[in-house]
Scaffold this active site. Structure first.
Site, PDB file in Angstrom:
ATOM      1  N   GLU A 125      13.560   4.812  16.130  1.00 25.40           N
ATOM      2  CA  GLU A 125      13.556   4.307  14.759  1.00 25.40           C
ATOM      3  C   GLU A 125      14.949   4.482  14.131  1.00 25.40           C
ATOM      4  O   GLU A 125      15.510   3.549  13.585  1.00 25.40           O
ATOM      5  CB  GLU A 125      12.503   5.097  13.957  1.00 25.40           C
ATOM      6  CG  GLU A 125      12.360   4.671  12.523  1.00 25.40           C
ATOM      7  CD  GLU A 125      11.477   5.639  11.729  1.00 25.40           C
ATOM      8  OE1 GLU A 125      11.237   6.775  12.209  1.00 25.40           O
ATOM      9  OE2 GLU A 125      11.048   5.265  10.632  1.00 25.40           O
ATOM     10  N   HIS A 126      15.469   5.714  14.217  1.00 28.64           N
ATOM     11  CA  HIS A 126      16.816   5.999  13.711  1.00 28.64           C
ATOM     12  C   HIS A 126      17.713   6.399  14.882  1.00 28.64           C
ATOM     13  O   HIS A 126      17.344   7.275  15.657  1.00 28.64           O
ATOM     14  CB  HIS A 126      16.809   7.179  12.727  1.00 28.64           C
ATOM     15  CG  HIS A 126      15.866   7.023  11.582  1.00 28.64           C
ATOM     16  ND1 HIS A 126      14.601   7.570  11.577  1.00 28.64           N
ATOM     17  CD2 HIS A 126      15.997   6.373  10.401  1.00 28.64           C
ATOM     18  CE1 HIS A 126      13.994   7.267  10.435  1.00 28.64           C
ATOM     19  NE2 HIS A 126      14.808   6.538   9.709  1.00 28.64           N
TER      20      HIS A 126
ATOM     21  N   GLN B 203     -10.519   0.428   1.807  1.00 26.71           N
ATOM     22  CA  GLN B 203     -11.052  -0.396   0.718  1.00 26.71           C
ATOM     23  C   GLN B 203      -9.940  -1.102  -0.053  1.00 26.71           C
ATOM     24  O   GLN B 203     -10.118  -2.254  -0.494  1.00 26.71           O
ATOM     25  CB  GLN B 203     -11.954   0.434  -0.207  1.00 26.71           C
ATOM     26  CG  GLN B 203     -11.311   1.624  -0.910  1.00 26.71           C
ATOM     27  CD  GLN B 203     -11.320   2.899  -0.070  1.00 26.71           C
ATOM     28  OE1 GLN B 203     -11.445   2.866   1.155  1.00 26.71           O
ATOM     29  NE2 GLN B 203     -11.142   4.036  -0.726  1.00 26.71           N
TER      30      GLN B 203
ATOM     31  N   GLU C 112      -1.683 -35.851  28.929  1.00 26.75           N
ATOM     32  CA  GLU C 112      -2.547 -34.797  28.383  1.00 26.75           C
ATOM     33  C   GLU C 112      -3.938 -35.324  28.048  1.00 26.75           C
ATOM     34  O   GLU C 112      -4.732 -34.630  27.397  1.00 26.75           O
ATOM     35  CB  GLU C 112      -1.887 -34.137  27.158  1.00 26.75           C
ATOM     36  CG  GLU C 112      -0.602 -33.387  27.515  1.00 26.75           C
ATOM     37  CD  GLU C 112      -0.076 -32.481  26.397  1.00 26.75           C
ATOM     38  OE1 GLU C 112      -0.651 -32.483  25.301  1.00 26.75           O
ATOM     39  OE2 GLU C 112       0.907 -31.761  26.648  1.00 26.75           O
TER      40      GLU C 112
ATOM     41  N   ASN D 134      -3.064   6.049   6.687  1.00 23.34           N
ATOM     42  CA  ASN D 134      -3.745   6.792   7.747  1.00 23.34           C
ATOM     43  C   ASN D 134      -4.477   5.837   8.697  1.00 23.34           C
ATOM     44  O   ASN D 134      -4.326   4.622   8.602  1.00 23.34           O
ATOM     45  CB  ASN D 134      -4.711   7.826   7.141  1.00 23.34           C
ATOM     46  CG  ASN D 134      -5.823   7.157   6.329  1.00 23.34           C
ATOM     47  OD1 ASN D 134      -6.109   5.967   6.500  1.00 23.34           O
ATOM     48  ND2 ASN D 134      -6.436   7.919   5.451  1.00 23.34           N
TER      49      ASN D 134
ATOM     50  N   ASP E 174      17.713   6.841   4.262  1.00 22.19           N
ATOM     51  CA  ASP E 174      16.383   7.022   3.661  1.00 22.19           C
ATOM     52  C   ASP E 174      16.389   6.669   2.177  1.00 22.19           C
ATOM     53  O   ASP E 174      15.401   6.168   1.645  1.00 22.19           O
ATOM     54  CB  ASP E 174      15.946   8.493   3.771  1.00 22.19           C
ATOM     55  CG  ASP E 174      15.360   8.807   5.128  1.00 22.19           C
ATOM     56  OD1 ASP E 174      15.073   7.856   5.867  1.00 22.19           O
ATOM     57  OD2 ASP E 174      15.212   9.999   5.438  1.00 22.19           O
TER      58      ASP E 174
ATOM     59  N   HIS F   3       9.420  15.918   8.615  1.00 28.58           N
ATOM     60  CA  HIS F   3       8.458  14.911   8.147  1.00 28.58           C
ATOM     61  C   HIS F   3       7.028  15.246   8.536  1.00 28.58           C
ATOM     62  O   HIS F   3       6.100  15.049   7.766  1.00 28.58           O
ATOM     63  CB  HIS F   3       8.793  13.530   8.734  1.00 28.58           C
ATOM     64  CG  HIS F   3       9.784  12.772   7.916  1.00 28.58           C
ATOM     65  ND1 HIS F   3       9.513  12.325   6.662  1.00 28.58           N
ATOM     66  CD2 HIS F   3      11.064  12.373   8.176  1.00 28.58           C
ATOM     67  CE1 HIS F   3      10.557  11.680   6.166  1.00 28.58           C
ATOM     68  NE2 HIS F   3      11.521  11.698   7.069  1.00 28.58           N
TER      69      HIS F   3
ATOM     70  N   SER G  24       7.748   9.461  12.362  1.00 33.43           N
ATOM     71  CA  SER G  24       9.183   9.186  12.295  1.00 33.43           C
ATOM     72  C   SER G  24       9.945   9.799  13.475  1.00 33.43           C
ATOM     73  O   SER G  24       9.440  10.688  14.155  1.00 33.43           O
ATOM     74  CB  SER G  24       9.708   9.746  10.968  1.00 33.43           C
ATOM     75  OG  SER G  24      10.952   9.196  10.669  1.00 33.43           O
TER      76      SER G  24
ATOM     77  N   TYR H  77       0.843  -1.197   0.000  1.00 35.35           N
ATOM     78  CA  TYR H  77       0.000   0.000   0.000  1.00 35.35           C
ATOM     79  C   TYR H  77       0.874   1.241   0.000  1.00 35.35           C
ATOM     80  O   TYR H  77       1.794   1.357   0.814  1.00 35.35           O
ATOM     81  CB  TYR H  77      -0.931   0.023   1.221  1.00 35.35           C
ATOM     82  CG  TYR H  77      -1.870   1.194   1.145  1.00 35.35           C
ATOM     83  CD1 TYR H  77      -2.961   1.154   0.295  1.00 35.35           C
ATOM     84  CD2 TYR H  77      -1.629   2.357   1.867  1.00 35.35           C
ATOM     85  CE1 TYR H  77      -3.804   2.249   0.161  1.00 35.35           C
ATOM     86  CE2 TYR H  77      -2.469   3.453   1.745  1.00 35.35           C
ATOM     87  CZ  TYR H  77      -3.562   3.387   0.891  1.00 35.35           C
ATOM     88  OH  TYR H  77      -4.391   4.467   0.753  1.00 35.35           O
TER      89      TYR H  77
ATOM     90  N   GLN I 102      14.739  15.201  10.313  1.00 37.27           N
ATOM     91  CA  GLN I 102      13.681  14.340  10.839  1.00 37.27           C
ATOM     92  C   GLN I 102      12.425  15.139  11.148  1.00 37.27           C
ATOM     93  O   GLN I 102      11.308  14.705  10.869  1.00 37.27           O
ATOM     94  CB  GLN I 102      14.181  13.636  12.112  1.00 37.27           C
ATOM     95  CG  GLN I 102      13.503  12.336  12.391  1.00 37.27           C
ATOM     96  CD  GLN I 102      13.673  11.379  11.226  1.00 37.27           C
ATOM     97  OE1 GLN I 102      14.589  11.467  10.442  1.00 37.27           O
ATOM     98  NE2 GLN I 102      12.742  10.472  11.098  1.00 37.27           N
TER      99      GLN I 102
ATOM    100  N   HIS J 210      -3.854 -39.970  20.435  1.00 32.12           N
ATOM    101  CA  HIS J 210      -2.452 -39.660  20.147  1.00 32.12           C
ATOM    102  C   HIS J 210      -1.573 -40.859  20.513  1.00 32.12           C
ATOM    103  O   HIS J 210      -0.690 -41.256  19.755  1.00 32.12           O
ATOM    104  CB  HIS J 210      -1.995 -38.424  20.928  1.00 32.12           C
ATOM    105  CG  HIS J 210      -2.419 -37.124  20.309  1.00 32.12           C
ATOM    106  ND1 HIS J 210      -3.737 -36.781  20.114  1.00 32.12           N
ATOM    107  CD2 HIS J 210      -1.689 -36.073  19.824  1.00 32.12           C
ATOM    108  CE1 HIS J 210      -3.799 -35.575  19.546  1.00 32.12           C
ATOM    109  NE2 HIS J 210      -2.567 -35.126  19.362  1.00 32.12           N
TER     110      HIS J 210
END
Lengths: 434, 434
Positions: free
Chosen positions: B331-332, B195, B419, B218, B365, B266, B241, B133, B263, B424
């Site tokens: 993250e970084h 969708q 068990e 989103n 990046d 963003h 980020s 996506y 950074q 079994h």
């Protein structure tokens, strides 16, 4: 007792399509919005009120009034006295086999230094804290404790905790406690359901928050895992168990029947499927199932399970059998055919593959070594058995020197500008006084 | 503009605690029940009405009346004509670097045959179908396409599809189409939002169902991914980020400031954190930030971001800096210190680690090679950058012969009986005529 499906005349593929749907959608993984709101409320309550919320839910749902949530050393010592010495030996052997198999999966951190002065790599490290959920119920899931806890410990998890609902007297099955200790579980807590998941995700006064929650459970436990996912990691959603046996004329009907029956006893939603190109084998297996069923204790569950999800599927040849199996993506796949190794490369989707007449599924459940916690309901298309990978994480490593950065600095600036991010371009420009 | 936090006097640890909470909980991952029910309805509609539901939502949400959902060869050829040749070259170089890095991660299937005749192993195979996506919006996320698609293709994914919402005229940004083609994406569809996620999870007349859905989006996209999870796999939930720079007196204030600013541009929720034991470095970085900010186009976003989530943290020493970083799990992570390699072993949680003064975050990046899709909001505690691992699955392999099964048959029977699963036990007993 098996439902017979003849795919040899399935000219338009519609029989197959219905079959795959029936077998991979035995349970929906979508949770109703009603369940979601009940569980969301439990999670909020545990987040806000910690131990006291846990105790309240334990009283309400497990009918147990507990004073201490954490299981004490004395409880564990007492449990060892209640477990038969032979069973303890078996548990230890099983643990050793699981440990050996998973040790082979450990990955090294690695680097790739290049002549231009750059160095890239990946650091591999264990998760720090993991929580294991073990459901209550009549049959103690001793082996499941080993099959999840040992891979985590092999991976190097520092703190491995376990939550399980207590009996009404507040006790926990001694074999479960012994298995937990043998597997290396560090702490055990009396807590069950969505509330235990919430406690492990967010922590309470007694229970520490963990980085990942593993283990099967009912719809409330599964929904809670879904809702806390992201704040911590979770393992897969466990659906009802399933086996698919691919057999040809070389298979032993008695063995095949026994293996199908062993799967069917788990649950009325369990599925046992035989796929064969040999009509007479199918007939013999059917006869053997009727015969062996008479001697089995859980025959009522088995009958219901086979009636709903037991299938004998006739195909034209081995290739078609494999195609059917790949589409169903079974949790357990047995290959009872003449040359099983020759078709391994054609098998795309399966949790665990049991090869030959002397590798019955219960061998994998208890002793062989690979975890018996396997992807169900067709999820072997995209997920793996529990193994060391699920208890490690990686970090990328990036090192450039002045020369190597300069060599690519125009590319970075061009890319940044194409994405309309000029502060990104600036971070390169300041280094080369542009 | 940075918020200054002095941890050198944080005697009871309360300042740290507040800081960690603020930085790792910038966005909740819980979705409101209202969003859940909206998204659940969209999913149901797409499940039932396929393409026509997709077109209806595209008209409603993207204001685009589209005739064909699939992007044609002609569209892609036209896109190549619209992209500057230099940018195309940069995209190709980036793709090559990403490919080389991820190729080193490929794993072999393995077996472990033992003297007793048993053989265990793991089969490693790529996922068959993956969906990517790509959100719409003003800044085209060209690099994100490469950073997800290339690792999938290296892993061996057969069919890689992409969904992205069209502009009002039904078009898709040409640079995105070119990046998709260069990365090896097989098919691109005009579809966005919940969708598109539903379409990839369950399939429509045009869009095939996939085994895993990747990519940011989103709150509707994220909620849809959460709801379809289990029916297919999903990647992580991407939060805003973040960067954390550990710097000592050897760091260059101009560089550190530029990296923090890159950074912050963003997103107003992005977080830029400097941790240092050097008060004078902190002062110089603050001055540099004010200075460089004046020349940057996205200065309004940067100012808001730094005001909320920009921090200059003073610590006593490097060990404390690492402790702070491990708790934030950035993250970084940039290491702008004298001997960065000597502390690698102490870093527990970080998405990507940038070593030294010439490894600024934008290098990662766009060009270095490791995917820039990294765990955010503290999830580096338990998750990894996008890499080949996320596009493969494993199957366990179990082979025993008669002798080796016989050697352990009592253990299996004992375990099964403990068990309460006698079918079994029966599967073992029939093989040894017990």
């Amino acid at each position: 007792m098996l439902n017979i499906v003849d795919l040899r005349n399935d000219f338009d593929g519609s029989i197959k399509k219905d079959l795959y749907k029936k077998l991979t959608q035995r349970t929906g993984t979508q949770n109703g919005t009603n369940t979601i709101s009940i569980v969301a409320e439990i999670i909020d309550n545990v987040k806000q009120n910690g131990d006291s919320a846990l105790k309240e839910y334990t009283k309400k749902f497990d009918k147990a009034q507990i004073e201490t949530i954490k299981v004490s050393e004395e409880d564990i010592t007492a449990a060892y006295k209640e477990v038969a010495p032979e069973l303890l030996e078996t548990i230890k052997k099983s643990k050793q086999n699981i440990w050996s198999f998973h040790e082979k999966q450990l990955q090294n951190s690695w680097i790739s230094p290049k002549e231009d002065g750059t160095m890239l790599g990946q650091l591999v490290r264990p998760l720090e804290k993991v929580g294991l959920y073990v459901p209550g119920g009549t049959a103690p899931l001793i082996s499941s404790v080993l099959m999840t806890a040992v891979p985590a410990k092999v991976a190097g998890v520092e703190k491995l905790i376990m939550c399980t609902p207590p009996s009404q007297d507040g006790s926990i099955n001694p074999a479960i406690l012994v298995a937990a200790r043998e597997a290396g579980v560090d702490e055990v807590y009396r807590a069950g359901g969505a509330q235990a998941v919430a406690a492990m995700a967010y922590g309470t006064e007694t229970i520490p928050s963990v980085d990942k929650i593993c283990g099967p459970g009912n719809v409330y436990v599964a929904t809670a895992k879904r809702l806390v996912f992201g704040d911590c990691d979770i393992d897969m959603f466990a659906g009802p168990s399933e086996i698919l046996v691919i057999a040809d004329s070389s298979a032993v009907p008695e063995y095949v029947a026994a293996d199908l029956l062993s799967q069917a006893e788990h649950d009325i939603l369990a599925s046992s499927v035989l796929v064969t190109d040999d009509v007479s084998l199918l007939d013999s297996v059917k006869t053997e199932i009727e015969k062996q069923l008479l001697g089995l204790k859980r025959n009522e569950i088995i009958e219901k399970s086979l009636k709903s999800y037991g299938f004998g599927i006739l195909v034209d040849n081995l290739e078609e059998a494999i195609e059917v199996s790949n589409n169903i993506a079974p949790e357990h796949l047995e290959l009872c055919i003449k040359e099983p190794m020759s078709i391994l490369g054609m098998i795309k989707n399966a949790g665990a593959i049991f090869v030959g007449n002397y590798s019955p599924e219960p061998l994998g459940d208890y002793m062989a070594g690979p975890s018996h916690v396997l992807p169900t309901s067709g999820t072997a298309r995209f997920s793996s058995p529990v193994n060391v990978d699920q208890f490690i994480k990686k970090s990328s490593l990036i090192y450039y020197n002045k020369q190597s950065l300069e060599a690519t600095n125009n590319d970075i600036v061009r890319f940044a500008e194409a994405e309309l991010l000029d502060a990104h371009a600036n971070a390169i420009k300041v280094r080369f006084n542009k």
